[in-house]
Design an enzyme around this catalytic site. Structure first.
Site, PDB file in Angstrom:
ATOM      1  N   HIS A   1       0.821  -1.214   0.000  1.00 29.26           N
ATOM      2  CA  HIS A   1       0.000   0.000   0.000  1.00 29.26           C
ATOM      3  C   HIS A   1       0.851   1.259   0.000  1.00 29.26           C
ATOM      4  O   HIS A   1       0.419   2.299  -0.474  1.00 29.26           O
ATOM      5  CB  HIS A   1      -1.017  -0.045   1.139  1.00 29.26           C
TER       6      HIS A   1
ATOM      7  N   GLU B   1     -11.088 -11.071  -4.404  1.00 28.69           N
ATOM      8  CA  GLU B   1      -9.693 -10.896  -4.007  1.00 28.69           C
ATOM      9  C   GLU B   1      -9.074 -12.174  -3.478  1.00 28.69           C
ATOM     10  O   GLU B   1      -7.877 -12.231  -3.223  1.00 28.69           O
ATOM     11  CB  GLU B   1      -9.581  -9.858  -2.876  1.00 28.69           C
TER      12      GLU B   1
ATOM     13  N   ASP C   1      -4.629  -8.365  -4.263  1.00 28.21           N
ATOM     14  CA  ASP C   1      -4.782  -9.425  -3.272  1.00 28.21           C
ATOM     15  C   ASP C   1      -5.018 -10.777  -3.928  1.00 28.21           C
ATOM     16  O   ASP C   1      -4.575 -11.798  -3.409  1.00 28.21           O
ATOM     17  CB  ASP C   1      -5.932  -9.097  -2.311  1.00 28.21           C
TER      18      ASP C   1
ATOM     19  N   CYS D   1      -9.905  -3.399 -10.275  1.00 26.99           N
ATOM     20  CA  CYS D   1      -9.468  -2.181  -9.593  1.00 26.99           C
ATOM     21  C   CYS D   1      -8.094  -2.366  -8.946  1.00 26.99           C
ATOM     22  O   CYS D   1      -7.596  -1.473  -8.274  1.00 26.99           O
ATOM     23  CB  CYS D   1     -10.492  -1.745  -8.553  1.00 26.99           C
TER      24      CYS D   1
HETATM   25  C1  PEP Z   1      -6.672  -5.194  -4.569  1.00 23.25           C
HETATM   26  O1  PEP Z   1      -6.435  -6.023  -3.693  1.00 23.25           O
HETATM   27  O2  PEP Z   1      -6.423  -5.385  -5.778  1.00 23.25           O
HETATM   28  C2  PEP Z   1      -7.299  -3.911  -4.230  1.00 23.25           C
HETATM   29  C3  PEP Z   1      -7.681  -3.067  -5.154  1.00 23.25           C
HETATM   30  O3  PEP Z   1      -7.401  -3.599  -2.913  1.00 23.25           O
HETATM   31  P1  PEP Z   1      -6.151  -3.104  -2.044  1.00 23.25           P
HETATM   32  O4  PEP Z   1      -4.995  -2.882  -2.961  1.00 23.25           O
HETATM   33  O5  PEP Z   1      -6.562  -1.855  -1.347  1.00 23.25           O
HETATM   34  O6  PEP Z   1      -5.936  -4.252  -1.107  1.00 23.25           O
HETATM   35 MG    MG Z   2      -7.293  -5.731  -1.746  1.00 28.42          MG
END
Ligand code: PEP
Ligand code: MG
Length: 592
Positions: A216, A459, A483, A530
């Site tokens: 992140h 995910e 994920d 996403c």
């Molecule tokens: C993902 O896991 O692809 C996602 C968009 O969520 P995050 O990156 O916030 O875990």
């Molecule tokens: Mg995620």
């Protein structure tokens, strides 16, 4: 001497500037520039802080003088002497003065910068006893900072304290001490919450020793559209305060102390990048339609309501992922209640000027701890622990606050609600029941709310393998590839030591992605990606070929992806994508 350190490329572009080393434990001190007229006041604040600590130690010395050796052992008196000596060392204050006067750093920034300079000298000492004095120095600086906290800066940080990020290369070469030199932050580690406070910062580039490509921290760096390299092992040890650095965010390399020839080469690359951006900006109002007439939805990922204008400016047709957990992070347990959240979601909805906003319910845990700087180390395996929807369902009171806030924001525009990390039918039913309950509560209180579409993130491999159940309960699905890759391949996305195995093009990952897209398309349900795959232009054609028509990514990536869309013919891409899907090594087949 020029040398380079290799890491992972996480945010595109080239940054050239001087290094600012920040100890991970001190990234939370403010970093901003002051006006020349404020120099004396800022130095005065550090002096006052230092004097207060000196007084404190004198008082302590007096009180232990009256105690016996049992309550006040000899070592304690010796330690206080060392602390006094360090505090009164001229190098500390003279260094601070230099950073404030010459660079216009605010007081806290100047103090922690000078701490890093002196700490490095201690590290290099042969004598072990002297080397260990570094910890004492850190303690006294910590105490000065604490005293300074009590004395508010007369200088408020300006709303945007970023310096020009790309002065002409010739200027850099000619004017080494120019105040307009960009700065590159180098740290051992930065948490996502730390990165958030750098969103409006002075830094033109970021380098960290640790971190994965889809950690992140990397995601926030990418959202800031600032060149960044993570997993550059040893960077914070090998770079010295104020060294000249080049951060190549495309190649994942940092070059320290570059020669004039290297500087000139990267200066050229930097200008090429700027030209490319200017060229892409012309596509802002062009609809994203493929050569064969397929409309493609390009949405934005945001972290805060304040990111909405950048999304609109980049030509996003909505927000596909609002990571609401960033509203909850770094608040020392003082979490936002329903009203505060409602206001924040409403700002995001209004900021999008009538375009839809998909708000994901809180996704904390693993590398997104709520409070501190470090990853959640209280649990053995936080990525597999109480994260995301599991966390929400474990605290229904908190979750209902969020659900009501989102439903209320839906009265102001088109809102979709997205649930992260579901894997069990029981979790799905429990979540849907709580959403209904939140509506009923608002009805009972006569509070206005709006209609929402309810979506789930795919995910976890388990979710991708039970799409029928998901499609029964949800209006749309969004594939969280970050994920999904982590959990399919058992690779910690934040761990640079296994980053080489983190592969979006692994056949198993592609199959789960492809089947989710195909199943949603067949059932007429909305589906988007996403995760970071959506913003990677090397994968746009493949995803289009697999039938994807909705991509959500950082605003800064939208125009480059749009360019790929405009050049694509999905009729030709579809059979090609099926071949890639069948390949033993899809990466090789794709030429990636
Ligand atoms: C993902 O896991 O692809 C996602 C968009 O969520 P995050 O990156 O916030 O875990
Ligand atoms: Mg995620």
């Amino acid at each position: 001497m020029t040398f380079s350190i290799h890491g992972l490329a996480v945010a595109r572009g080239i940054a050239i500037g001087r290094a600012v080393l920040v100890a991970s434990s001190r990234v939370d001190v403010a970093h901003y520039f002051i006006e020349p007229s404020q120099v004396d006041a800022e130095i005065g604040r550090v002096r006052a802080g230092r004097n207060a600590v000196v007084d404190e130690i004198h008082r302590l010395q007096q009180s232990i003088a009256t105690m016996g050796p049992k309550e006040a052992p000899h070592e304690l008196a010796a330690l206080l002497d060392v602390h006094l000596m360090l505090l009164q060392d001229e190098e500390l204050i003279s260094g601070v003065k230099r950073w404030v006067t010459d660079r216009l750093y605010n007081a806290e920034w100047a103090l922690t910068t000078q701490l890093e300079v002196i700490a490095r000298q201690f590290d290099e000492m042969e004598d072990e006893y002297l080397r260990e004095r570094k910890a004492d120095l850190e303690q006294v600086v910590e105490r000065i900072l604490r005293h300074m906290k009590g004395v508010a800066s007369p200088v408020a940080p300006p709303p945007s304290h970023r310096r020009p990020s790309s002065p002409r290369q010739q200027d850099l070469l000619l004017d080494d001490d120019s105040l307009d030199v960009p700065l590159v932050l180098v740290a051992h580690d930065l948490s996502p919450a730390d990165m958030m406070q750098f969103k409006q910062s002075v830094f033109a580039g970021f380098v960290t020793d640790v971190g994965g490509k889809t950690s992140h921290t990397a995601i926030v760096a990418r959202s800031m559209d600032i060149p960044a390299v993570v997993g550059a092992r040893g960077a914070s040890q090998l770079v010295r305060q104020d060294d000249w650095l080049i951060v190549d965010g495309d190649a994942g390399v940092m070059i320290v102390d570059p020669s004039p020839i290297i500087l000139a080469e990267y200066g050229f690359k930097q200008r090429q990048g700027e030209l490319e951006r200017t060229r892409l900006a012309r596509l802002r109002h062009t609809p994203a339609v493929t050569l064969d007439g397929q409309k493609v939805e390009l949405l934005a990922n945001i972290e805060l309501p304040e990111d909405a204008p950048a999304a609109v400016n980049a030509g996003a047709v909505g927000v596909g992922l609002f990571r609401s957990e960033f509203l909850f992070m770094g608040r020392q347990g003082n979490l936002p209640g329903e009203e505060e959240q409602y206001q924040a979601y409403r700002r995001a909805v209004e900021g999008m000027q009538g375009l839809p906003v998909t708000i994901r319910t809180i996704d904390v845990g693993a590398d997104k701890p709520l409070g501190g700087n470090e990853r959640d180390s209280a649990h053995l395996n936080p990525a597999l622990g109480l994260r995301a929807i599991r966390w929400s369902l474990a605290d229904p009171g908190m979750f209902l606050n969020q659900l009501r806030a989102i439903l209320r924001a839906a009265a102001h525009g088109q809102v979709n609600m997205l649930i992260p990390m579901l894997a069990h039918a029981s979790e799905i039913r429990h979540t849907v029941a709580l959403v209904d309950f939140a509506r009923a509560e608002l009805d009972n209180k006569g509070i206005a709310y709006g209609p929402i579409k309810l979506g789930a993130m795919i995910e976890v491999p388990a979710a991708a393998l039970m799409l029928k159940t998901f499609l029964k309960y949800f209006d749309f699905l969004s594939i969280g590839t970050n994920d999904l890759i982590q959990y399919t391949l058992a690779i910690d996305r934040a761990d640079e030591s296994v980053a080489h195995l983190y592969d979006p093009l692994h056949p198993a990952v592609l199959r789960l992605v492809a089947e989710t897209i195909a199943e949603c398309n067949a059932k007429g349900k909305g589906v988007s990606v996403c995760g970071e795959m959506a913003g990677d232009i090397a994968l746009t054609r493949l995803l289009l070929g697999l039938g994807l028509r909705s991509f959500s990514m950082h605003p800064a990536q939208i125009l480059a992806v749009k360019q790929e869309v405009l050049r694509a013919d999905t009729q030709r891409l579809a059979p090609w994508a099926q071949n890639i899907l069948q390949a033993e090594d899809p990466g090789q087949a794709l030429g990636a």
